[in-house]
Scaffold this active site. Sequence first.
Site, PDB file in Angstrom:
ATOM      1  N   CYS A 235       0.814  -1.232   0.000  1.00 43.56           N
ATOM      2  CA  CYS A 235       0.000   0.000   0.000  1.00 43.56           C
ATOM      3  C   CYS A 235       0.845   1.279   0.000  1.00 43.56           C
ATOM      4  O   CYS A 235       0.452   2.275  -0.617  1.00 43.56           O
ATOM      5  CB  CYS A 235      -0.979  -0.012   1.168  1.00 43.56           C
ATOM      6  SG  CYS A 235      -0.327  -0.781   2.653  1.00 43.56           S
TER       7      CYS A 235
ATOM      8  N   HIS B 182      -2.317   6.274   4.395  1.00 41.86           N
ATOM      9  CA  HIS B 182      -0.858   6.308   4.525  1.00 41.86           C
ATOM     10  C   HIS B 182      -0.348   7.624   3.923  1.00 41.86           C
ATOM     11  O   HIS B 182      -0.687   7.974   2.782  1.00 41.86           O
ATOM     12  CB  HIS B 182      -0.206   5.154   3.744  1.00 41.86           C
ATOM     13  CG  HIS B 182      -0.373   3.806   4.401  1.00 41.86           C
ATOM     14  ND1 HIS B 182      -1.064   3.590   5.563  1.00 41.86           N
ATOM     15  CD2 HIS B 182       0.115   2.588   4.029  1.00 41.86           C
ATOM     16  CE1 HIS B 182      -1.010   2.303   5.889  1.00 41.86           C
ATOM     17  NE2 HIS B 182      -0.309   1.675   4.967  1.00 41.86           N
TER      18      HIS B 182
HETATM   19  N1  LIG Z   1      -4.717  -3.656   5.205  1.00 43.48           N
HETATM   20  C1  LIG Z   1      -4.086  -3.030   4.224  1.00 43.48           C
HETATM   21  O1  LIG Z   1      -4.056  -1.767   4.177  1.00 43.48           O
HETATM   22  C2  LIG Z   1      -3.398  -3.800   3.142  1.00 43.48           C
HETATM   23  C3  LIG Z   1      -3.285  -5.187   3.166  1.00 43.48           C
HETATM   24  N2  LIG Z   1      -2.646  -5.843   2.152  1.00 43.48           N
HETATM   25  C4  LIG Z   1      -2.522  -7.293   2.129  1.00 43.48           C
HETATM   26  O2  LIG Z   1      -3.823  -7.852   1.903  1.00 43.48           O
HETATM   27  C5  LIG Z   1      -3.972  -9.076   2.613  1.00 43.48           C
HETATM   28  C6  LIG Z   1      -5.130  -8.960   3.575  1.00 43.48           C
HETATM   29  O3  LIG Z   1      -4.847  -7.958   4.538  1.00 43.48           O
HETATM   30  P1  LIG Z   1      -5.893  -7.541   5.654  1.00 43.48           P
HETATM   31  O4  LIG Z   1      -7.248  -7.542   5.090  1.00 43.48           O
HETATM   32  O5  LIG Z   1      -5.343  -6.314   6.229  1.00 43.48           O
HETATM   33  O6  LIG Z   1      -5.737  -8.778   6.692  1.00 43.48           O
HETATM   34  P2  LIG Z   1      -6.783  -9.288   7.769  1.00 43.48           P
HETATM   35  O7  LIG Z   1      -5.957  -9.934   8.823  1.00 43.48           O
HETATM   36  O8  LIG Z   1      -7.706  -8.200   8.184  1.00 43.48           O
HETATM   37  O9  LIG Z   1      -7.642 -10.416   6.982  1.00 43.48           O
HETATM   38  C7  LIG Z   1      -7.075 -11.655   6.618  1.00 43.48           C
HETATM   39  C8  LIG Z   1      -8.101 -12.517   5.903  1.00 43.48           C
HETATM   40  O10 LIG Z   1      -7.471 -13.781   5.604  1.00 43.48           O
HETATM   41  C9  LIG Z   1      -8.308 -14.843   6.082  1.00 43.48           C
HETATM   42  N3  LIG Z   1      -7.504 -15.989   6.522  1.00 43.48           N
HETATM   43  C10 LIG Z   1      -6.596 -16.051   7.519  1.00 43.48           C
HETATM   44  N4  LIG Z   1      -6.098 -17.312   7.632  1.00 43.48           N
HETATM   45  C11 LIG Z   1      -6.715 -18.065   6.680  1.00 43.48           C
HETATM   46  C12 LIG Z   1      -6.646 -19.427   6.294  1.00 43.48           C
HETATM   47  N5  LIG Z   1      -5.850 -20.308   6.922  1.00 43.48           N
HETATM   48  N6  LIG Z   1      -7.426 -19.853   5.265  1.00 43.48           N
HETATM   49  C13 LIG Z   1      -8.254 -18.985   4.619  1.00 43.48           C
HETATM   50  N7  LIG Z   1      -8.372 -17.671   4.959  1.00 43.48           N
HETATM   51  C14 LIG Z   1      -7.606 -17.217   5.972  1.00 43.48           C
HETATM   52  C15 LIG Z   1      -9.049 -14.238   7.261  1.00 43.48           C
HETATM   53  O11 LIG Z   1     -10.222 -15.013   7.508  1.00 43.48           O
HETATM   54  P3  LIG Z   1     -10.889 -15.183   8.989  1.00 43.48           P
HETATM   55  O12 LIG Z   1     -11.574 -13.881   9.294  1.00 43.48           O
HETATM   56  O13 LIG Z   1     -11.819 -16.312   8.826  1.00 43.48           O
HETATM   57  O14 LIG Z   1      -9.759 -15.464   9.928  1.00 43.48           O
HETATM   58  C16 LIG Z   1      -9.350 -12.853   6.718  1.00 43.48           C
HETATM   59  O15 LIG Z   1     -10.469 -12.905   5.884  1.00 43.48           O
HETATM   60  C17 LIG Z   1      -2.647  -9.341   3.310  1.00 43.48           C
HETATM   61  O16 LIG Z   1      -1.876 -10.187   2.533  1.00 43.48           O
HETATM   62  C18 LIG Z   1      -2.041  -7.952   3.429  1.00 43.48           C
HETATM   63  O17 LIG Z   1      -0.657  -8.003   3.536  1.00 43.48           O
HETATM   64  C19 LIG Z   1      -2.144  -5.140   1.096  1.00 43.48           C
HETATM   65  C20 LIG Z   1      -2.229  -3.795   1.021  1.00 43.48           C
HETATM   66  C21 LIG Z   1      -2.849  -3.017   2.065  1.00 43.48           C
HETATM   67  N1  LIG Z   2       2.455  -3.694   5.604  1.00 48.43           N
HETATM   68  C1  LIG Z   2       1.454  -2.717   5.175  1.00 48.43           C
HETATM   69  C2  LIG Z   2       0.224  -3.395   4.662  1.00 48.43           C
HETATM   70  C3  LIG Z   2       0.499  -4.706   3.989  1.00 48.43           C
HETATM   71  O1  LIG Z   2      -0.132  -5.667   4.315  1.00 48.43           O
HETATM   72  O2  LIG Z   2       1.467  -4.725   3.097  1.00 48.43           O
HETATM   73  P1  LIG Z   2       1.873  -5.967   2.178  1.00 48.43           P
HETATM   74  O3  LIG Z   2       0.662  -6.350   1.375  1.00 48.43           O
HETATM   75  O4  LIG Z   2       2.972  -5.436   1.358  1.00 48.43           O
HETATM   76  O5  LIG Z   2       2.322  -7.090   3.076  1.00 48.43           O
HETATM   77  C4  LIG Z   2       1.146  -1.823   6.337  1.00 48.43           C
HETATM   78  O6  LIG Z   2       1.388  -2.275   7.422  1.00 48.43           O
HETATM   79  O7  LIG Z   2       0.658  -0.725   6.211  1.00 48.43           O
END
Ligand SMILES: NC(=O)C1=CN([C@@H]2O[C@H](COP(=O)(O)OP(=O)(O)OC[C@H]3O[C@@H](n4cnc5c(N)ncnc54)[C@H](OP(=O)(O)O)[C@@H]3O)[C@@H](O)[C@H]2O)C=CC1
Ligand SMILES: N[C@@H](CC(=O)OP(=O)(O)O)C(=O)O
Length: 379
Positions: A159, A268
């Site tokens: 992000c 951010h």
């Molecule tokens: N937050 C942000 O600003 C950004 C995040 N990202 C990336 O996007 C992705 C998601 O981030 P974010 O939404 O913040 O993370 P969260 O922790 O909020 O959500 C994670 C999701 O993954 C699911 N999950 C976890 N373990 C498993 C499993 N064993 N099998 C299937 N599903 C699973 C969870 O389901 P459950 O609820 O059932 O546990 C939940 O739906 C990450 O890879 C992160 O690095 C990228 C850019 C920005």
């Molecule tokens: N690490 C970023 C969010 C994130 O999940 O990044 P990435 O998808 O590159 O792991 C933050 O903490 O703001």
Amino acid sequence: MQRQSDRPPLKVGILGATGTVGQRFITLLSVHPWFTIHALGASSRSIGKPYATAVNWKQVTHMPSAVKDMVVQECKPDAFAECSVVFSGLDADVAGEIESAFRAAELAVFSNAKNFRRDPHVPLVVPLVNPGHLSILEQQKALHSPPLKKGFIVTNANCSTTAHVIPLAALEKKFGPIDALMVTTMQAISGAGYPGVPSLDIIDNVVPYISGEEEKIEWETRKILGGISDVDPEQPVGDKALQQFDMHADTPLKISASCNRVPVTVGHMMNVSVQFSRRPPPSPQQVCEALSSYRPDAQLQGCPSAPLQTITVHEEPDRPQPRMDRAHQDGAGVSVGRVRQCPVFDIKFVVLADNVSIGAATSSIINAEYAILKGIVEG
Ligand SMILES: NC(=O)C1=CN([C@@H]2O[C@H](COP(=O)(O)OP(=O)(O)OC[C@H]3O[C@@H](n4cnc5c(N)ncnc54)[C@H](OP(=O)(O)O)[C@@H]3O)[C@@H](O)[C@H]2O)C=CC1
Ligand SMILES: N[C@@H](CC(=O)OP(=O)(O)O)C(=O)O
């Protein structure tokens, strides 16, 4: 190419549908003109439950009624077989294996996770910058074992990378290569997912470390701003030469990133200083004009989720600010301010992006829209 308005909506799935990014996917896709949400996947904690029971809804808008009773599925391709597009907001600990299985099952995966960003055959696409990198997908499908017809993985960037690479692309387009870049981030808590950073660590505090973040910004920026070149015409893949991402190699780009977590919920913000190859460098006024007038291909091609104004340039001395500017255009663009001369490099400015929208879900959605307009996904 335009998508005909009389076409039926395309079924899409969301992996990690209960998470921070997954919830934003749901908010955006529930009102999308081309897509209809067909399947939701999450962990064993959520499988089998109605979405409204499984999720801890944290969006500022209400949960769309269309998803409330949908039963959360295991993240296995079967339940998603009818989906033209699968969006992934999966935790990186599990995204690698699950997304690979979906690709192997001939599904088109648009992922937010970091797992495949460095794969030499996977495009790392910030849709307002380098959607042209989707051209590597033919090679990705051909080199898969067994070769695939429709299955592929497209990733979007970290992000913070996404936030700064958009103005950087606008500047390189107008003024040529950037040689060196210093960036200091002030990253929102929501970047760490939910519940994210413990309140006792972040209230009344700044944490000057986010694991792996500086390396990601430094590496991903080069892949995104670089081009694609032929490796060896003697070793073709199909009727084309094997290709590689050139990582901005013609004009090496030195980047130094410093990352901080700050007590902001969403948005951010980053201080950026850049040095151009060209001498003399552009003036702050020229830079402001280049940023304001930047029109990426995703917008010109008619992607419905692309913002009308990609970069909003503020003249007020104290903007942008996360609380005031992150919701502009639903978080689909970026805001820039304080464009001025840098006594060490050439130009410095501040940029703000909604880390969950253009930093994550919105970027994936625009990538999918672009792929449909280009015929990469059947639409
Ligand atoms: N937050 C942000 O600003 C950004 C995040 N990202 C990336 O996007 C992705 C998601 O981030 P974010 O939404 O913040 O993370 P969260 O922790 O909020 O959500 C994670 C999701 O993954 C699911 N999950 C976890 N373990 C498993 C499993 N064993 N099998 C299937 N599903 C699973 C969870 O389901 P459950 O609820 O059932 O546990 C939940 O739906 C990450 O890879 C992160 O690095 C990228 C850019 C920005
Ligand atoms: N690490 C970023 C969010 C994130 O999940 O990044 P990435 O998808 O590159 O792991 C933050 O903490 O703001």
